[in-house]
Design a protein around this motif. Sequence first.
Motif, PDB file in Angstrom:
ATOM      1  N   THR A 215       0.689  -1.325   0.111  1.00 14.81           N
ATOM      2  CA  THR A 215      -0.056  -0.011  -0.245  1.00 14.81           C
ATOM      3  C   THR A 215       0.886   1.285  -0.102  1.00 14.81           C
ATOM      4  N   SER A 216       2.103   1.169   0.626  1.00 15.85           N
ATOM      5  CA  SER A 216       2.810   2.338   0.729  1.00 15.85           C
ATOM      6  C   SER A 216       3.801   2.660  -0.367  1.00 15.85           C
ATOM      7  N   THR A 218       4.800   3.469  -3.566  1.00 14.07           N
ATOM      8  CA  THR A 218       4.481   4.363  -4.920  1.00 14.07           C
ATOM      9  C   THR A 218       4.659   3.656  -6.308  1.00 14.07           C
ATOM     10  N   ARG A 222      -1.825   1.395  -8.919  1.00 16.40           N
ATOM     11  CA  ARG A 222      -3.040   1.231  -8.287  1.00 16.40           C
ATOM     12  C   ARG A 222      -3.983   0.050  -8.682  1.00 16.40           C
ATOM     13  N   LYS A 225      -2.883  -2.884  -6.507  1.00 15.74           N
ATOM     14  CA  LYS A 225      -3.113  -2.835  -5.215  1.00 15.74           C
ATOM     15  C   LYS A 225      -5.001  -3.192  -4.900  1.00 15.74           C
ATOM     16  N   ARG A 257      -5.480   1.734   6.195  1.00 22.24           N
ATOM     17  CA  ARG A 257      -4.527   2.390   5.283  1.00 22.24           C
ATOM     18  C   ARG A 257      -4.719   2.485   3.872  1.00 22.24           C
ATOM     19  N   LEU A 258      -5.089   1.354   3.225  1.00 23.95           N
ATOM     20  CA  LEU A 258      -5.622   1.550   2.044  1.00 23.95           C
ATOM     21  C   LEU A 258      -6.521   2.609   1.663  1.00 23.95           C
ATOM     22  N   ASN A 260      -7.734   4.895   3.001  1.00 22.56           N
ATOM     23  CA  ASN A 260      -7.274   6.444   3.492  1.00 22.56           C
ATOM     24  C   ASN A 260      -6.284   6.912   2.435  1.00 22.56           C
ATOM     25  N   THR A 261      -5.701   6.105   1.526  1.00 23.88           N
ATOM     26  CA  THR A 261      -4.901   6.392   0.813  1.00 23.88           C
ATOM     27  C   THR A 261      -5.475   7.234  -0.711  1.00 23.88           C
ATOM     28  N   ASN A 262      -6.631   6.846  -0.961  1.00 22.85           N
ATOM     29  CA  ASN A 262      -7.357   7.491  -2.369  1.00 22.85           C
ATOM     30  C   ASN A 262      -8.692   6.945  -1.901  1.00 22.85           C
TER      31      ASN A 262
END
Length: 327
Positions: A215-216, A218, A222, A225, A257-258, A260-262
């Motif tokens: 998830t972290s 880059t 996407r 993920k 976490r995922l 809240n990433t996008n």
Amino acid sequence: MEYTVEDVRHELQILRQRVHSGELFDSLGSEVGKLIDTLDYDKATPVVQLTHEETEPLFIKISDLQEELQADNQILVSDQDLLLILNGLRQTDPELRDRGVFFLLADGLQGGMFTDDQIILMMRYLLQDSVIFSHITELDNDGVFLRSFAVFVISMLTSVNRTGAVDLFTDDLRETLIDQMATYIALERDGRGFVGDKGWAHAFMHIGNFLDEITSDTETARADKIFLETILIERLKRLDTPLIMGENRRLATYFVRLINTNKLYATYFLKQLKQWRQELTRQGQPEDEEDWNRFYNQSRLLGTLLLRENLPKPIYDYLNEARNFLI
């Protein structure tokens, strides 16, 4: 049906390509679920262990290296010794596998004991079919220790690469990593936590570690993920053994976490939650132990999510409204 690991990997590669091309999104979970539903598992077979003659010098080697690390000495580990150490992850003896090999690898990675080339060597070794898929097409068996700890170390290697000054992973290695981990998550069904005198199996805890790290990252697309998260959800829906030894907290941390990433992940996850509830409702009252395990696995995971302070409001509101269904 009769199938091989290669069959499952090939089918998942096709689905992954369709996700990347934009052809498949909303029905991805359904397609992955259909694939998992076709899987059947063989009876467990014996898992080969290292002999006393092999483990005795390995214990000594590990002890010597740990002393060198504690003394903050400069250490050079040969590739041959490194491969011998990694082979110890197959042992059911937690003194060697867990407190020996794993602790050494974790401390060594943190202490810079391995060269860049050895980081890649370890990753490629652990991603081999014979390691990450050790006895995975069988019912609960001792192969879980090798494949589960392989995933744990893979997550640490991914972290070392992500936080390092130089990206060590080639495009080829990244492709192999995603394909192998997708196949592993789809096939893994051993939900055991602590296993008698053999120590921790904890496969789904280690899956959470890996996915949280991805998830972290880059450099991970996407689409990949989304793809990996979907496979996990579909596997969890069908897991008929209880996850009761901390796995739900670890997986909830990853999911939060995922999402809240996008916003894309949050919207997609909310759709998955609603679909999951609808599927359980259609199935009706659980009738056997496996059904009840599936029901309470969902209940414990979603209940754990509900307690997270940073859960997006639409997801919190949905889970709060569905609270009675989760009990």
